[in-house]
Design a protein around this motif. Structure first.
Motif, mmCIF file in Angstrom:
data_model
loop_
_atom_site.group_PDB
_atom_site.id
_atom_site.type_symbol
_atom_site.label_atom_id
_atom_site.label_comp_id
_atom_site.label_asym_id
_atom_site.label_seq_id
_atom_site.Cartn_x
_atom_site.Cartn_y
_atom_site.Cartn_z
ATOM 1 N N ILE A 1 0.850 -1.374 0.115
ATOM 2 C CA ILE A 1 -0.114 -0.170 0.164
ATOM 3 C C ILE A 1 0.772 1.134 0.061
ATOM 4 O O ILE A 1 0.549 2.258 -0.597
ATOM 5 C CB ILE A 1 -1.008 0.169 1.036
ATOM 6 C CG1 ILE A 1 -2.022 -1.163 1.111
ATOM 7 C CG2 ILE A 1 -1.753 1.288 1.541
ATOM 8 C CD1 ILE A 1 -3.247 -0.832 0.064
ATOM 9 N N ASP B 1 0.683 4.066 -2.789
ATOM 10 C CA ASP B 1 0.346 5.275 -2.390
ATOM 11 C C ASP B 1 1.313 6.349 -2.966
ATOM 12 O O ASP B 1 1.198 7.488 -3.398
ATOM 13 C CB ASP B 1 0.097 5.614 -0.917
ATOM 14 C CG ASP B 1 -1.449 5.147 -0.786
ATOM 15 O OD1 ASP B 1 -2.141 4.777 -1.438
ATOM 16 O OD2 ASP B 1 -1.417 4.619 0.447
ATOM 17 N N ASN C 1 1.507 6.769 -6.696
ATOM 18 C CA ASN C 1 0.256 7.552 -7.272
ATOM 19 C C ASN C 1 0.655 8.987 -6.920
ATOM 20 O O ASN C 1 0.535 9.825 -7.813
ATOM 21 C CB ASN C 1 -0.990 6.985 -6.408
ATOM 22 C CG ASN C 1 -2.054 7.824 -6.562
ATOM 23 O OD1 ASN C 1 -2.440 8.307 -7.653
ATOM 24 N ND2 ASN C 1 -2.539 8.496 -5.519
ATOM 25 N N TYR C 2 1.230 9.232 -5.961
ATOM 26 C CA TYR C 2 1.264 10.554 -5.584
ATOM 27 C C TYR C 2 2.724 11.110 -6.425
ATOM 28 O O TYR C 2 2.495 12.350 -6.862
ATOM 29 C CB TYR C 2 1.850 10.872 -3.771
ATOM 30 C CG TYR C 2 1.857 12.284 -3.621
ATOM 31 C CD1 TYR C 2 0.714 13.256 -3.757
ATOM 32 C CD2 TYR C 2 2.925 12.905 -3.089
ATOM 33 C CE1 TYR C 2 0.878 14.387 -3.401
ATOM 34 C CE2 TYR C 2 3.008 14.115 -2.616
ATOM 35 C CZ TYR C 2 1.789 15.100 -2.865
ATOM 36 O OH TYR C 2 1.879 16.378 -2.438
ATOM 37 N N ASN D 1 1.003 12.109 -9.561
ATOM 38 C CA ASN D 1 0.480 13.375 -9.499
ATOM 39 C C ASN D 1 1.333 14.467 -9.717
ATOM 40 O O ASN D 1 1.188 15.413 -10.394
ATOM 41 C CB ASN D 1 -0.340 13.469 -8.075
ATOM 42 C CG ASN D 1 -1.603 12.995 -8.291
ATOM 43 O OD1 ASN D 1 -2.576 13.770 -8.359
ATOM 44 N ND2 ASN D 1 -1.820 11.873 -8.094
ATOM 45 N N TYR E 1 -8.802 -0.030 -3.945
ATOM 46 C CA TYR E 1 -7.717 0.844 -4.596
ATOM 47 C C TYR E 1 -8.224 1.202 -6.016
ATOM 48 O O TYR E 1 -8.669 0.575 -6.924
ATOM 49 C CB TYR E 1 -6.382 0.249 -4.527
ATOM 50 C CG TYR E 1 -5.248 1.470 -4.436
ATOM 51 C CD1 TYR E 1 -5.126 1.698 -3.223
ATOM 52 C CD2 TYR E 1 -4.628 2.080 -5.563
ATOM 53 C CE1 TYR E 1 -3.941 2.905 -2.879
ATOM 54 C CE2 TYR E 1 -3.750 3.001 -5.386
ATOM 55 C CZ TYR E 1 -3.445 3.315 -4.121
ATOM 56 O OH TYR E 1 -2.512 4.657 -3.949
ATOM 57 N N PRO E 2 -8.404 2.652 -6.379
ATOM 58 C CA PRO E 2 -8.995 2.787 -7.596
ATOM 59 C C PRO E 2 -7.865 2.648 -8.827
ATOM 60 O O PRO E 2 -6.826 3.013 -8.882
ATOM 61 C CB PRO E 2 -8.997 4.276 -7.798
ATOM 62 C CG PRO E 2 -8.199 4.859 -6.410
ATOM 63 C CD PRO E 2 -7.840 3.694 -5.410
ATOM 64 N N ASN F 1 -5.981 5.607 -10.306
ATOM 65 C CA ASN F 1 -4.704 6.028 -10.021
ATOM 66 C C ASN F 1 -3.444 5.204 -10.673
ATOM 67 O O ASN F 1 -2.444 5.744 -10.994
ATOM 68 C CB ASN F 1 -4.575 5.484 -8.451
ATOM 69 C CG ASN F 1 -5.125 6.551 -7.307
ATOM 70 O OD1 ASN F 1 -6.003 7.233 -7.852
ATOM 71 N ND2 ASN F 1 -4.988 6.345 -6.081
ATOM 72 N N ARG G 1 6.521 10.800 1.147
ATOM 73 C CA ARG G 1 5.208 11.370 1.924
ATOM 74 C C ARG G 1 4.453 10.009 2.295
ATOM 75 O O ARG G 1 3.780 10.189 3.392
ATOM 76 C CB ARG G 1 4.577 12.167 0.700
ATOM 77 C CG ARG G 1 3.236 12.782 1.375
ATOM 78 C CD ARG G 1 2.525 13.869 0.244
ATOM 79 N NE ARG G 1 1.389 14.160 0.535
ATOM 80 C CZ ARG G 1 0.232 13.544 0.129
ATOM 81 N NH1 ARG G 1 0.429 12.380 -0.563
ATOM 82 N NH2 ARG G 1 -1.188 14.001 0.515
ATOM 83 N N ALA G 2 4.119 9.166 1.300
ATOM 84 C CA ALA G 2 3.398 7.921 1.508
ATOM 85 C C ALA G 2 3.909 7.240 2.948
ATOM 86 O O ALA G 2 3.230 6.716 3.954
ATOM 87 C CB ALA G 2 3.248 7.152 0.605
#
Lengths: 428, 296
Positions: free
Chosen positions: B4, B8, B11-12, B15, B143-144, B147, B257-258
């Motif tokens: 996870i 995450d 994904n970030y 972004n 989870y989408p 992402n 960050r995650a």
């Protein structure tokens, strides 16, 4: 017989026309002695930047009320002259703007300030310039230290801790078996203060509560996937969030499809404000409130409360939307200012000085669409709040709050003279 | 848990890369630190969301919404790229960096007001592209797929830009123009046109980031400002003007960050700037800052 009917018809007709003439030709009550030609008030709120979501409702309400009241003679025959100012730019700019409003524009009073930082900067300047200032939304409990000993500033809605305490009280009523909580808050003073008050209140009410996660995304982060994963893995019974505006919508958009709202009960302290925008994406069953605000457009029932009916209907007619918490809080501020002036005029029989209005404002009870607001002598208003659960409404086309509960001022406000957080620690 | 955190983080990172790629591209190619990047990013989000909502209303199937997101970004690139370059930037090439910052900041403010004028202050959002491809289960949570799609868009678009600059004739001409404008002109290169096209690609990159992130968020006035601050942190870590640097910077920041959210949530915000401080303390020009003389 028929002739009699015709005659009586004429008589009634003339009587009605006569009454109409009378009402048209009767001048509005003469302004009190010493009254100015107009009463100039500035309304200050955010109309630019991300916080514009707050200001537009406030501006709409101010313009609507001033128009409606001026039609009925303003304040005891003196029309209100409204000046609207943008709150963006930070406390320094707002202090300069406040001075300009008082010294150059010669305003008689100022209503507004959504930002807590701005409200803290303005209160001492209001005292210095001896200008009556009514804070309508800013929630920081630190403001009570600045306005509590008299002065020229009043706050017409309860402070921010009440937004958290009301949720804690509500939870203990509807979920007394709750075992764990978690929070996701924007990482600045509003989010930090909201969570602190909620956590402290929950621990005071139920010391065995476990705190499973405390998350602090940056303000306007927009991306919350990792926080949502963390909340889903930690499986708290309840999640509290003070995210607002666009951030809150983004959070709901990302969290709802992942099932977060099914796994935990979610509490949103400003949830009501986004309901008209989110339409179908807000799941049913989310606990949301219009912060602690006395009114919600369905509560009190407009059919049972003429003031609420008039406000909701006229606001909808003018702006094609229903009033939300910023509009109710703006109403509370304007209604307080008007009621204080009218009380002072009625007592003195002439137009009052600012200091006389301040005396009249203290310990004043006045009506707003959500019910009675009481202004304490420490310049902090107290009132109850409404809290409910979201449910999509086919009739309105957006989720509304159902199963609403009202919680009274005494349960969410510290007693007179007690510091807010000292009180929150001891609530039972 | 580790899976996870990695998901995450990636994904970030995707972004962040999509937010910062246009910024670093324009700096790398035109040597302009484009503060108005944030407004172009926001315009991309607004245009893509508005267009998608409009077409959904007239019966567009959900699957085609990905296409309308792309079209929204292309429109912004095609309209605002040439407009800004021809009307404003052209006058300040080679000027002091302060002039660049002031000019591009003014453009940001003008575009910000323009968006309010056109789309108002109410939140605008579209959910169909996010919800259409659904969710998958990992480590017991949903989870989408969107992402994952974002990660794909970041990788494909980043690779495309690197290919464009390094492997195509256009890229070689851009390099020659940046290296020496006068000699390029003497060799018959239409220098003005190259600048316009290059900036328009930069504007398109900014808009593309906004367009594809838009379905996960609410588009509101001013939403891009904070995001773009993060983009500056990413390109400072990676090295101004380096596409690979932006990718690596985004990856490091995303994963850090995650990890902090899952393990030390209090540090979520600090960790990003801590990395930036550490990188800049030892490598003042960022991770890829001095690898090449010309960074793209």
């Amino acid at each position: 017989m028929r002739k009699m009917k015709v005659i009586s018809g004429f008589v009634i007709g003339f009587f009605v026309i006569g009454l109409m003439f009378l009402s048209v030709s009767t001048p509005m009550a003469a302004p009190p002695k010493g009254a100015p030609a107009k009463f100039k008030v500035a309304f200050v709120d955010f109309f630019s930047g991300t916080a514009a979501v707050f200001g537009i409702g406030g501006k709409n309400t101010s313009e609507l009320l001033v128009k409606q009241w001026n039609k009925k003679g303003g304040i005891r025959g003196v029309p209100i002259d409204l000046v609207v100012i943008d709150e963006a730019g930070g406390p320094k700019k707002q202090v300069t703007e406040f001075r300009r409003l008082v010294l150059e524009e010669k305003v008689d009073a100022v209503v507004g300030y959504t930002s807590s930082g701005n409200s803290l900067a303005i209160a001492p300047v209001a005292d210095e310039l001896k200008t009556l200032t009514v804070i309508h939304i800013a929630g920081t409990h630190q403001l009570n230290d600045k306005i509590g000993k008299g002065g020229y500033t009043f706050r017409t809605s309860v402070n921010q801790a009440a937004d958290s305490v009301i949720l804690a009280r509500y939870l203990m009523k509807v979920m007394p078996d709750i075992k764990s909580i978690a929070g996701i808050q924007p990482d600045y003073s509003w989010g930090r203060d909201s969570w602190e008050a909620f956590k402290v209140a929950m621990l005071a009410l139920k010391p065995s509560i476990k705190v499973k996660a405390e998350l602090w995304p940056k303000l306007f982060a927009g991306e919350y996937s990792a926080e949502i994963s963390k909340l889903m893995l930690s499986k708290p019974d309840v999640i509290h969030s003070s995210l607002w505006g666009g951030d809150l919508i983004s959070f709901v958009k990302q969290a709802a499809p992942r099932g977060l709202f099914k796994q935990s009960t979610v509490l949103l302290s400003t949830g009501e404000q986004v309901l008209m925008h989110v339409k179908g994406i807000m799941p049913d069953g989310v606990v949301a409130l219009p912060r602690v605000t006395a009114g919600y457009f369905l509560d009190p029932d407009p059919e049972m409360d003429p003031l609420q009916k008039e406000f909701v209907e006229s606001y909808y007619k003018a702006y094609k939307r229903y009033p939300e918490y910023t509009t109710y809080r703006t109403y509370q501020a304007w209604a307080g200012l008007k009621a204080a002036y009218e009380k002072a005029i009625d007592i003195l029989g002439r137009w009052p000085t600012t200091e006389e209005v301040i005396s009249a404002f203290e310990d004043l009870a006045y009506q707003a669409p959500g019910g009675t607001i009481i202004m304490r002598s420490d310049h902090q208003a107290i009132h109850g709040g409404v809290i409910g659960v979201t449910k999509f409404s086919e009739e309105y086309g957006f989720p509304i709050l159902v199963d609403r509960v009202r919680i009274g001022a005494e349960e969410i406000t510290p007693p007179f003279g007690m510091k807010t957080m000292d009180w929150v620690k001891t609530i039972k | 848990m580790v899976t996870i955190i990695i998901l995450d983080g990636l994904n970030y990172a995707a972004n962040l890369f999509l937010v910062s790629v246009g910024l670093t591209f324009v700096y790398g190619v035109l040597r302009i630190l484009n503060i108005s990047h944030g407004a172009l990013y926001a315009l991309g989000a607004y245009m893509a969301t508005w267009l998608t909502l409009l077409l959904l209303k007239v019966g567009l199937p959900d699957i085609l919404t990905y296409f309308t997101l792309l079209v929204g970004a292309i429109i912004i690139g095609l309209v605002f790229g040439p407009l800004i370059e021809r009307l404003a930037l052209r006058r300040i090439y080679g000027s002091d960096i302060h002039i660049q910052l002031l000019l591009t900041y003014s453009i940001l403010l003008i575009l910000d007001d323009l968006m309010k004028l056109v789309w108002g202050t109410d939140p605008l959002f579209v959910s169909e592209p996010y919800s259409f491809i659904g969710m998958f289960e990992v480590s017991g949570i949903l989870y989408p797929w969107y992402n994952i799609l974002l990660m794909g868009v970041a990788v494909v678009f980043g690779s495309f830009l690197i290919w464009l600059v390094r492997r195509t004739r256009f890229g070689k001409i851009v390099v020659s123009v940046i290296y020496d404008r006068e000699i390029s002109a003497a060799m018959g290169v239409n220098v003005g046109l190259i600048f316009t096209v290059a900036f328009s690609i930069g504007a398109f990159s900014a808009a593309l980031g906004g367009a594809f992130i838009a379905p996960t968020i609410a588009v509101v006035p001013g939403f891009a400002i904070e995001v773009v601050v993060m983009a500056f942190a990413v390109i400072a870590i990676g090295g101004l003007g380096s596409l690979e640097g932006a990718a690596l910077g985004a990856l490091i920041v995303g994963l850090a960050r995650a990890t902090s959210i899952h393990l030390f949530a209090e540090l979520e915000l600090v960790v990003i700037y801590l990395i930036m401080v550490l990188v800049l303390a030892f490598l003042p020009k960022g991770l890829f800052g001095e690898v090449e003389e010309r960074r793209i």
